[in-house]
Motif scaffolding. Structure first.
Motif, PDB file in Angstrom:
ATOM      1  N   GLU A 541      14.094 -33.788  34.638  1.00  0.00           N
ATOM      2  CA  GLU A 541      15.092 -32.771  34.949  1.00  0.00           C
ATOM      3  C   GLU A 541      16.402 -33.012  34.210  1.00  0.00           C
ATOM      4  OE1 GLU A 541      17.854 -31.706  38.754  1.00  0.00           O
ATOM      5  OE2 GLU A 541      15.713 -31.874  39.162  1.00  0.00           O
ATOM      6  N   PHE A 542      16.861 -34.249  34.188  1.00  0.00           N
ATOM      7  CA  PHE A 542      18.124 -34.537  33.522  1.00  0.00           C
ATOM      8  C   PHE A 542      18.003 -34.313  32.010  1.00  0.00           C
ATOM      9  CE2 PHE A 542      18.775 -37.788  37.150  1.00  0.00           C
ATOM     10  CZ  PHE A 542      19.162 -36.773  38.015  1.00  0.00           C
ATOM     11  N   SER A 543      16.843 -34.596  31.444  1.00  0.00           N
ATOM     12  CA  SER A 543      16.660 -34.371  30.003  1.00  0.00           C
ATOM     13  C   SER A 543      16.690 -32.882  29.683  1.00  0.00           C
ATOM     14  CB  SER A 543      15.347 -34.995  29.523  1.00  0.00           C
ATOM     15  OG  SER A 543      14.211 -34.263  29.946  1.00  0.00           O
ATOM     16  N   TYR A 544      16.146 -32.063  30.580  1.00  0.00           N
ATOM     17  CA  TYR A 544      16.174 -30.608  30.379  1.00  0.00           C
ATOM     18  C   TYR A 544      17.612 -30.091  30.360  1.00  0.00           C
ATOM     19  CZ  TYR A 544      15.141 -25.641  31.181  1.00  0.00           C
ATOM     20  OH  TYR A 544      15.070 -24.269  31.077  1.00  0.00           O
ATOM     21  N   ASN A 545      18.456 -30.684  31.174  1.00  0.00           N
ATOM     22  CA  ASN A 545      19.828 -30.217  31.335  1.00  0.00           C
ATOM     23  C   ASN A 545      20.850 -30.969  30.488  1.00  0.00           C
ATOM     24  OD1 ASN A 545      19.829 -28.118  33.676  1.00  0.00           O
ATOM     25  ND2 ASN A 545      18.474 -29.759  34.392  1.00  0.00           N
ATOM     26  N   ASP A 546      20.416 -31.931  29.713  1.00  0.00           N
ATOM     27  CA  ASP A 546      21.325 -32.696  28.862  1.00  0.00           C
ATOM     28  C   ASP A 546      22.195 -31.732  28.058  1.00  0.00           C
ATOM     29  OD1 ASP A 546      22.623 -34.404  27.124  1.00  0.00           O
ATOM     30  OD2 ASP A 546      20.801 -35.342  26.358  1.00  0.00           O
ATOM     31  N   ILE A 547      23.504 -31.932  28.097  1.00  0.00           N
ATOM     32  CA  ILE A 547      24.420 -30.991  27.444  1.00  0.00           C
ATOM     33  C   ILE A 547      24.299 -31.039  25.918  1.00  0.00           C
ATOM     34  CG2 ILE A 547      26.039 -30.994  29.367  1.00  0.00           C
ATOM     35  CD1 ILE A 547      27.807 -32.916  27.858  1.00  0.00           C
ATOM     36  N   HIS A 548      23.603 -32.054  25.396  1.00  0.00           N
ATOM     37  CA  HIS A 548      23.381 -32.137  23.951  1.00  0.00           C
ATOM     38  C   HIS A 548      21.915 -31.888  23.596  1.00  0.00           C
ATOM     39  CE1 HIS A 548      27.427 -33.612  23.502  1.00  0.00           C
ATOM     40  NE2 HIS A 548      27.189 -34.608  24.333  1.00  0.00           N
ATOM     41  N   ALA A 549      21.126 -31.397  24.540  1.00  0.00           N
ATOM     42  CA  ALA A 549      19.690 -31.238  24.303  1.00  0.00           C
ATOM     43  C   ALA A 549      19.399 -30.057  23.386  1.00  0.00           C
ATOM     44  CB  ALA A 549      18.957 -31.045  25.627  1.00  0.00           C
ATOM     45  N   ASN A 550      18.282 -30.155  22.671  1.00  0.00           N
ATOM     46  CA  ASN A 550      17.766 -29.049  21.869  1.00  0.00           C
ATOM     47  C   ASN A 550      16.393 -28.695  22.434  1.00  0.00           C
ATOM     48  OD1 ASN A 550      16.786 -27.239  20.008  1.00  0.00           O
ATOM     49  ND2 ASN A 550      17.288 -28.488  18.219  1.00  0.00           N
ATOM     50  N   LEU A 551      16.370 -27.714  23.304  1.00  0.00           N
ATOM     51  CA  LEU A 551      15.126 -27.399  24.011  1.00  0.00           C
ATOM     52  C   LEU A 551      14.121 -26.663  23.143  1.00  0.00           C
ATOM     53  CD1 LEU A 551      16.535 -26.484  27.537  1.00  0.00           C
ATOM     54  CD2 LEU A 551      15.801 -28.693  26.641  1.00  0.00           C
ATOM     55  N   SER A 552      14.515 -26.270  21.948  1.00  0.00           N
ATOM     56  CA  SER A 552      13.544 -25.650  21.044  1.00  0.00           C
ATOM     57  C   SER A 552      12.514 -26.661  20.549  1.00  0.00           C
ATOM     58  CB  SER A 552      14.260 -25.014  19.848  1.00  0.00           C
ATOM     59  OG  SER A 552      14.892 -25.996  19.049  1.00  0.00           O
ATOM     60  N   HIS A 553      12.700 -27.942  20.856  1.00  0.00           N
ATOM     61  CA  HIS A 553      11.727 -28.965  20.468  1.00  0.00           C
ATOM     62  C   HIS A 553      10.367 -28.747  21.117  1.00  0.00           C
ATOM     63  CE1 HIS A 553      14.818 -32.214  19.028  1.00  0.00           C
ATOM     64  NE2 HIS A 553      14.780 -31.136  18.273  1.00  0.00           N
ATOM     65  N   VAL A 554      10.301 -27.871  22.107  1.00  0.00           N
ATOM     66  CA  VAL A 554       9.016 -27.561  22.714  1.00  0.00           C
ATOM     67  C   VAL A 554       8.075 -26.928  21.700  1.00  0.00           C
ATOM     68  CG1 VAL A 554       9.617 -25.243  23.530  1.00  0.00           C
ATOM     69  CG2 VAL A 554       7.971 -26.585  24.815  1.00  0.00           C
ATOM     70  N   GLY A 555       8.601 -26.287  20.665  1.00  0.00           N
ATOM     71  CA  GLY A 555       7.778 -25.702  19.621  1.00  0.00           C
ATOM     72  C   GLY A 555       7.281 -24.315  19.953  1.00  0.00           C
ATOM     73  N   GLU A 556       6.697 -23.666  18.962  1.00  0.00           N
ATOM     74  CA  GLU A 556       6.077 -22.359  19.155  1.00  0.00           C
ATOM     75  C   GLU A 556       4.677 -22.528  19.718  1.00  0.00           C
ATOM     76  OE1 GLU A 556       7.801 -19.644  18.736  1.00  0.00           O
ATOM     77  OE2 GLU A 556       9.543 -20.742  17.965  1.00  0.00           O
ATOM     78  N   ALA A 557       4.073 -21.414  20.127  1.00  0.00           N
ATOM     79  CA  ALA A 557       2.741 -21.476  20.740  1.00  0.00           C
ATOM     80  C   ALA A 557       1.725 -22.153  19.821  1.00  0.00           C
ATOM     81  CB  ALA A 557       2.277 -20.070  21.112  1.00  0.00           C
ATOM     82  N   GLY A 558       1.813 -21.899  18.522  1.00  0.00           N
ATOM     83  CA  GLY A 558       0.874 -22.489  17.582  1.00  0.00           C
ATOM     84  C   GLY A 558       1.104 -23.951  17.290  1.00  0.00           C
ATOM     85  N   ASP A 559       2.143 -24.537  17.894  1.00  0.00           N
ATOM     86  CA  ASP A 559       2.441 -25.963  17.737  1.00  0.00           C
ATOM     87  C   ASP A 559       2.086 -26.766  18.981  1.00  0.00           C
ATOM     88  OD1 ASP A 559       3.726 -25.483  15.198  1.00  0.00           O
ATOM     89  OD2 ASP A 559       5.441 -24.715  16.321  1.00  0.00           O
ATOM     90  N   ARG A 560       1.542 -26.112  19.990  1.00  0.00           N
ATOM     91  CA  ARG A 560       1.342 -26.780  21.278  1.00  0.00           C
ATOM     92  C   ARG A 560      -0.151 -26.965  21.559  1.00  0.00           C
ATOM     93  NH1 ARG A 560       6.033 -23.074  23.191  1.00  0.00           N
ATOM     94  NH2 ARG A 560       4.439 -21.814  24.210  1.00  0.00           N
ATOM     95  N   ASN A 561      -0.736 -26.115  22.364  1.00  0.00           N
ATOM     96  CA  ASN A 561      -2.155 -26.227  22.689  1.00  0.00           C
ATOM     97  C   ASN A 561      -2.951 -25.404  21.680  1.00  0.00           C
ATOM     98  OD1 ASN A 561      -1.354 -27.702  24.940  1.00  0.00           O
ATOM     99  ND2 ASN A 561      -1.301 -25.896  26.250  1.00  0.00           N
ATOM    100  N   THR A 562      -3.779 -26.077  20.885  1.00  0.00           N
ATOM    101  CA  THR A 562      -4.397 -25.392  19.757  1.00  0.00           C
ATOM    102  C   THR A 562      -5.848 -25.801  19.543  1.00  0.00           C
ATOM    103  OG1 THR A 562      -3.829 -27.081  18.107  1.00  0.00           O
ATOM    104  CG2 THR A 562      -2.160 -25.400  18.541  1.00  0.00           C
ATOM    105  N   GLU A 563      -6.562 -24.938  18.819  1.00  0.00           N
ATOM    106  CA  GLU A 563      -7.798 -25.308  18.144  1.00  0.00           C
ATOM    107  C   GLU A 563      -7.522 -25.153  16.654  1.00  0.00           C
ATOM    108  OE1 GLU A 563     -11.266 -22.865  18.762  1.00  0.00           O
ATOM    109  OE2 GLU A 563     -12.549 -24.192  17.572  1.00  0.00           O
ATOM    110  N   LEU A 564      -7.556 -26.246  15.920  1.00  0.00           N
ATOM    111  CA  LEU A 564      -7.255 -26.266  14.490  1.00  0.00           C
ATOM    112  C   LEU A 564      -8.573 -26.340  13.730  1.00  0.00           C
ATOM    113  CD1 LEU A 564      -4.416 -28.962  14.612  1.00  0.00           C
ATOM    114  CD2 LEU A 564      -4.177 -26.477  14.872  1.00  0.00           C
ATOM    115  N   LEU A 565      -8.888 -25.315  12.980  1.00  0.00           N
ATOM    116  CA  LEU A 565     -10.154 -25.246  12.254  1.00  0.00           C
ATOM    117  C   LEU A 565      -9.984 -25.768  10.831  1.00  0.00           C
ATOM    118  CD1 LEU A 565     -11.106 -21.759  13.606  1.00  0.00           C
ATOM    119  CD2 LEU A 565     -12.575 -23.763  13.845  1.00  0.00           C
ATOM    120  N   LEU A 566     -10.997 -26.450  10.321  1.00  0.00           N
ATOM    121  CA  LEU A 566     -11.003 -26.902   8.942  1.00  0.00           C
ATOM    122  C   LEU A 566     -12.426 -27.113   8.470  1.00  0.00           C
ATOM    123  CD1 LEU A 566      -9.933 -30.649   8.622  1.00  0.00           C
ATOM    124  CD2 LEU A 566     -10.463 -29.609  10.807  1.00  0.00           C
TER     125      LEU A 566
END
Length: 571
Positions: A541-566
């Protein structure tokens, strides 16, 4: 900025459980829904099931938000129908990264730079060891990958295991992963002596009624929190083997300063701690440290508000050799293997890279991308570059030479997964490494180009950026392409680890599944609670509210739970 990024994070989590199809195919939706139904029981405990959610403005308590969708990414090769029914697992593991186990009372910390270097101080960091144990507990409870059901083969931690580069932090890190009693306190055994009990209003002082910069933003008063953070507890430890990769915070002072600053050990173990500097001096020092410049100790520690703390010899910075030898010590074997990837050949601290067996037919390569010349970013030495190339040749029946000519020879094929601390985009620091002064340094682009000559390379897994980001590296042919998987830290929000599963689809393709997980702790607790689970909850909780936090580090949908084909190079 924090409010804007918090709003983006909250919106990103609103899609709910499902499949995000990055490239449409005729029966993709039916296949996706069928897979989700088949695997639903395995989503529990992962962000497929639920993820932390908070308000977009102001100080926010967290709650369980909807699970995140699975992005099927066909950037490198299209998926083929029916692969879910044909698939067999080749390996499964968990990545930890950037744990930053921190001695928050150390005189060698530069918290006063935090307005200019956000990582210099975090309001939650005193709770780090107990919170990391909650992440360990999550892995122990899951035991297997959600998509293939394969039991985890191991855990890999991809660097920045410690924060201040201290022997004491190294001991806490090893005990957290191996299990055992920890007292996450230094200096005076009976009280906390860090900046959060200093009365300096630039820091959150949770045990007082001080109107500091954090309480003005809604941070609560939590009397007794710091005392609970340094109290003894028993870490459960992982119940499966784990391996270690070296990071820049394991390599040098604050992960940034050049090696060998005269007198630095005395400041680590001494009794004077700077808890504040005037803004112009702090800005100047912050810029110098970010640029990796040598800074006189008088400038680092002089001219500011200084308090006396209890000296502690256990704060001494460790050498690379000591880091490796600590992993090899019998008391630190834990669930194994002995050395956690390092062997006696690494114990001189010069070359701390190695290979290991992930599973039958799959080899892991752990790299050292750090340099002791300064800066936080990294690179790779020519000798290690050549070693990686030789390792790939040894188990690649087909590869391409420097001029792009196809080479075939009779060897046993292996698939390869590489691990490093730095990403390809953060390997531009070509300063010489003090351990190999005559060894030229090579950047990320050069390293990627070499990996693309070897179709047997499947993925490169790394950390450092504290960001969830998955990058396709497209080669000259589909077979020469691979995925780079970068995962957020466990000290800054979103505090993730990542499950990675490798599967053969028996149709000429492979699937790499990535699933993010959070620590096994409630999303919100009463601030009076002092159990390990409660402290881990407040850490998040404190990390979420850190006044210097960058919450965009969560990433976009394609950077999180994925199936990566190759392409499967062995089919």
């Amino acid at each position: 900025m924090a409010e804007l990024t918090r709003r983006a994070f909250t919106t990103a989590g609103a899609a709910g459980v499902g499949l995000l199809l990055c490239t449409p195919t005729a029966n993709a939706l039916d296949r996706a829904l069928r897979r989700t139904t088949q695997r639903a029981v395995r989503t529990v405990g992962t962000t497929l099931d639920q993820a932390a959610s908070g308000a977009s403005t102001g100080y926010s308590r967290l709650s369980a938000g909807p699970g995140w969708p699975v992005a099927v990414r066909a950037d490198l090769v299209a998926g083929k129908a029916g692969r879910d029914d044909r698939r067999t697992a080749l390996g499964a593991f968990v990545q930890f990264t950037d744990l930053h186990i921190t001695d928050t009372e150390s005189p060698a910390r530069f918290e006063y730079l935090h307005p200019f270097i956000g990582s210099a101080h975090r309001p939650q960091e005193t709770l780090g060891p107990v919170a990391t144990s909650a992440l360990v507990k999550r892995v122990n409870s899951l035991r297997a990958g959600p998509f293939t059901g394969r039991q985890f083969d191991f855990v890999m931690t991809t660097g920045d295991n410690t924060d201040n580069h201290e022997l004491l932090e190294l001991d806490w890190f090893l005990t957290t992963l191996n299990g055992g009693a920890i007292t996450p306190n230094s200096g005076d055994p009976n009280r906390y002596e860090g900046v959060q009990a200093s009365g300096n209003p630039e820091f959150w002082n949770p045990g007082t009624r001080l109107a500091d910069d954090y309480t003005k933003k809604g941070f609560p008063q939590v009397p007794g929190l710091l005392e609970a953070g340094i109290a003894p507890f028993t870490a459960p430890g992982l119940n499966l083997p784990w391996y270690c990769t070296f990071g820049n915070h394991d390599d040098s002072v604050v992960g940034t300063l050049p090696e060998g600053i005269p007198g630095i050990e005395g400041w680590y173990t001494g009794k004077y701690k700077v808890i504040g500097k005037d803004e112009s001096s702090a800005r100047k020092l912050g810029t110098a440290i970010q640029q990796g410049k040598s800074v006189p100790l008088g400038e680092l520690f002089g001219g500011g508000t200084i308090r006396e703390v209890t000296p502690d010899a256990r704060r001494r910075p460790f050498s690379t050799s000591e880091f490796v030898k600590a992993h090899l010590a019998a008391k630190n074997t834990g669930p194994g293997p002995v050395g956690h990837g390092f062997t006696d050949a690494n114990s001189d601290g010069r070359n701390v890279y190695y290979t290991f067996r992930i599973a039958p037919g799959v080899t892991g390569i752990s790299l050292d991308t750090t340099t002791q010349g300064g800066f936080a970013d990294g690179s790779i030495g020519l000798a290690q570059f050549n070693w990686v190339e030789a390792t790939l040749k040894r188990n690649s029946s087909t590869y391409y030479d420097f001029f792009g000519r196809k080479v075939t020879h009779s060897v046993t094929d292996e698939l390869f997964v590489l691990f490093s601390h730095h990403t390809s985009g953060t390997m531009g620091n070509l300063l010489p490494d003090a351990r190999h002064l005559l060894d030229p340094r090579l950047g990320g682009d050069t390293f990627v180009a070499m990996l693309q000559r070897f179709p047997n390379v499947v993925a490169w897994v790394n950390g450092h950026t504290h960001l969830n980001k998955i990058t396709p590296h497209v080669g000259k042919t589909p077979a020469q392409s691979f995925w780079e998987i970068n995962t957020a830290s466990h000290i800054d929000f979103p505090q993730h680890a990542r499950i990675i599963e490798l599967a053969d689809n028996h149709d000429g393709t492979l699937s790499v599944f990535t699933t993010l997980i959070e620590a096994d702790a409630p999303y919100a607790v009463d601030y009076s609670a002092r159990t390990p689970d409660a402290l881990a909850s407040m850490y998040r909780e404190f990390s979420y509210n850190d006044i210097h936090a960058n919450l965009s580090h969560v990433g976009e949908a394609g950077d999180r739970n994925t199936e990566l084909l190759l392409t499967n190079p062995l089919s």
